[in-house]
Motif scaffolding. Structure first.
Motif, PDB file in Angstrom:
ATOM      1  N   ASP A  15       1.738  -7.182  -1.969  1.00  0.00           N
ATOM      2  CA  ASP A  15       2.599  -6.706  -3.056  1.00  0.00           C
ATOM      3  C   ASP A  15       2.899  -7.848  -4.031  1.00  0.00           C
ATOM      4  OD1 ASP A  15       4.219  -4.947  -4.453  1.00  0.00           O
ATOM      5  OD2 ASP A  15       6.014  -5.549  -3.350  1.00  0.00           O
ATOM      6  N   ALA A  74       6.082   1.960   4.490  1.00  0.00           N
ATOM      7  CA  ALA A  74       5.402   1.019   5.380  1.00  0.00           C
ATOM      8  C   ALA A  74       6.296   0.578   6.539  1.00  0.00           C
ATOM      9  CB  ALA A  74       4.943  -0.206   4.586  1.00  0.00           C
ATOM     10  N   TYR A 120       2.080  -3.738   3.752  1.00  0.00           N
ATOM     11  CA  TYR A 120       2.307  -2.812   2.639  1.00  0.00           C
ATOM     12  C   TYR A 120       3.771  -2.577   2.279  1.00  0.00           C
ATOM     13  CZ  TYR A 120      -2.641  -1.961   3.371  1.00  0.00           C
ATOM     14  OH  TYR A 120      -3.986  -2.129   3.491  1.00  0.00           O
ATOM     15  N   ILE A 126      -2.712  -1.757  -4.896  1.00  0.00           N
ATOM     16  CA  ILE A 126      -2.034  -1.484  -3.628  1.00  0.00           C
ATOM     17  C   ILE A 126      -0.661  -0.929  -3.970  1.00  0.00           C
ATOM     18  CG2 ILE A 126      -1.188  -2.512  -1.472  1.00  0.00           C
ATOM     19  CD1 ILE A 126      -4.196  -2.917  -1.722  1.00  0.00           C
ATOM     20  N   HIS A 127      -0.277   0.187  -3.355  1.00  0.00           N
ATOM     21  CA  HIS A 127       1.025   0.786  -3.644  1.00  0.00           C
ATOM     22  C   HIS A 127       1.978   0.465  -2.493  1.00  0.00           C
ATOM     23  CE1 HIS A 127      -0.922   2.745  -6.951  1.00  0.00           C
ATOM     24  NE2 HIS A 127      -1.806   3.296  -6.144  1.00  0.00           N
ATOM     25  N   ALA A 128       2.635  -0.696  -2.579  1.00  0.00           N
ATOM     26  CA  ALA A 128       3.606  -1.063  -1.547  1.00  0.00           C
ATOM     27  C   ALA A 128       4.749  -0.052  -1.578  1.00  0.00           C
ATOM     28  CB  ALA A 128       4.119  -2.465  -1.812  1.00  0.00           C
ATOM     29  N   SER A 129       5.272   0.261  -0.390  1.00  0.00           N
ATOM     30  CA  SER A 129       6.291   1.314  -0.337  1.00  0.00           C
ATOM     31  C   SER A 129       7.148   1.135   0.914  1.00  0.00           C
ATOM     32  CB  SER A 129       5.560   2.658  -0.322  1.00  0.00           C
ATOM     33  OG  SER A 129       6.207   3.580   0.492  1.00  0.00           O
ATOM     34  N   TRP A 161      -5.605   1.358  10.067  1.00  0.00           N
ATOM     35  CA  TRP A 161      -4.480   2.301  10.020  1.00  0.00           C
ATOM     36  C   TRP A 161      -3.930   2.616  11.415  1.00  0.00           C
ATOM     37  CZ3 TRP A 161      -4.634   0.737   5.560  1.00  0.00           C
ATOM     38  CH2 TRP A 161      -5.375   1.221   4.497  1.00  0.00           C
ATOM     39  N   PRO A 172      -3.417   5.836   3.105  1.00  0.00           N
ATOM     40  CA  PRO A 172      -2.146   5.502   2.460  1.00  0.00           C
ATOM     41  C   PRO A 172      -2.204   4.160   1.728  1.00  0.00           C
ATOM     42  CG  PRO A 172      -2.057   4.874   4.752  1.00  0.00           C
ATOM     43  CD  PRO A 172      -3.453   5.392   4.505  1.00  0.00           C
ATOM     44  N   PHE A 173      -1.280   3.929   0.829  1.00  0.00           N
ATOM     45  CA  PHE A 173      -0.978   2.626   0.219  1.00  0.00           C
ATOM     46  C   PHE A 173      -2.054   2.067  -0.722  1.00  0.00           C
ATOM     47  CE2 PHE A 173       1.141   2.345   4.503  1.00  0.00           C
ATOM     48  CZ  PHE A 173       2.411   2.640   4.043  1.00  0.00           C
TER      49      PHE A 173
END
Ligand code: SIN
Length: 306
Positions: free
Chosen positions: A190, A206, A183, A200-203, A126, A92-93
């Motif tokens: 981020d 997280a 994240y 990095i896909h911060a979301s 993770w 993920p992320f």
């Protein structure tokens, strides 16, 4: 006059001697007292037999982190080994290589100064997932002339060296893990996204929380380990963050004391494989002005069990 050799910062720990070990298809030589071994006698550029993969797995479980220096490892061979060890875990992320799901290019360019690095700070990969990865494979292709070492810590020793009384208290506890510090939107990764090559896909995902036992039994060796890390473990289940912090801090410091760690000096074309079920690791960020690049895959795991 007696000199006190034992202080909280310098405890006497009994770490059993470790010797070089010959498996059927490869050899392992320890690099430190607590964990880690260099593997010789195998060419990873060639298709591996089932017996070789079984020995790699056995060596990783026994030594917790193993290193293969001077290996030519094309991406398809790293992917094949990842599949041979159980198949890809969910990543993920973090952006994965185009056309290579599950492969992350871990890179910090020479120009990326003054920012955190991917994998910096003690963590277990993770651990916020319901079934965190069993193993991680990291193949270094470009390393700085100094610095950029990675540390690993042995979670079995962390558990086994606690007093019987504390072990008894900890055995029933559960912890809450979350990816939010790394994240979530607004996290350091981020905020510095425009200054780094890695995407990095911060979301908000997280913020999800995942409970795990604090003391886990390794599914392959049957040995108990302390399963926590200061990056993703945010509190004890049923405790407030304030109540949790002192004991989490104590256990995190205990688990990563120097005597329980190994430190690896990378050279280009080295593959490391570590067992996330009984280790934490920490990629040092002391090479500003130099480039470091590696390819990372994870192997699917199972839910940690007491
Ligand atoms: C990671 O934590 O996956 C990366 C470790 C490293 O770059 O040494």
């Amino acid at each position: 006059m007696d000199v006190a050799l034992t202080t909280p910062a310098n405890p006497i720990v009994a770490v059993a001697a470790r010797g070089a070990r010959r498996y059927a298809t490869l050899s392992a030589a320890p690099i430190a007292g607590s964990l880690g071994a260099e593997i010789t006698g195998i060419d990873l550029s060639q298709p591996l037999t089932d017996a070789q993969v079984a020995d790699i797995r056995a060596a990783a479980v026994e030594h917790l982190v193993i290193f293969f220096r001077d290996q030519s490892l094309p991406l398809d061979r790293q992917e094949a080994l990842t599949r041979g060890l159980g198949g890809f875990g969910d990543t993920p992320f973090v952006e994965q290589l185009d056309g290579h799901a599950g492969v992350v290019r871990v890179v910090k360019e020479a120009e990326e100064t003054g920012i955190s690095n991917f994998g910096g700070g003690w963590h277990t990969d993770w651990s916020f997932q319901a079934a965190p990865p069993s193993f991680t494979l990291l193949y270094a292709v470009d390393v700085p002339p100094y610095g950029g070492d990675t540390l690993w810590a042995n979670g079995h020793l962390a558990y086994e060296t606690l007093s019987p009384g504390l072990r008894c208290t900890l055995d029933g506890l559960r912890t809450v893990h979350s990816a939010r510090r790394s994240y979530a939107p607004g996290s350091h990764l981020d905020r510095t996204a425009d200054r780094r090559t890695m995407r990095i896909h911060a979301s908000d995902e997280a913020y999800a929380e995942q409970e795990h036992p604090l003391v886990v039994t390794h599914p392959e060796s049957g040995r108990k380990a302390l399963y926590l890390n200061p990056t993703y473990t945010i509190r004890f289940a049923g405790w407030t963050p304030e109540e949790s912090k002192p004991l989490l801090d104590f256990l995190a410091a205990h688990a990563t004391q120097p005597a329980f760690t190994c430190r690896f000096r990378w050279t280009a074309n080295t593959l490391a494989i570590w067992d996330n079920r009984a280790t934490q690791h920490n990629a040092l960020n002391d090479y500003d002005g130099w480039r470091r690049e590696a390819y990372r895959t994870t192997v699917v795991g199972t839910a940690p069990r007491p």
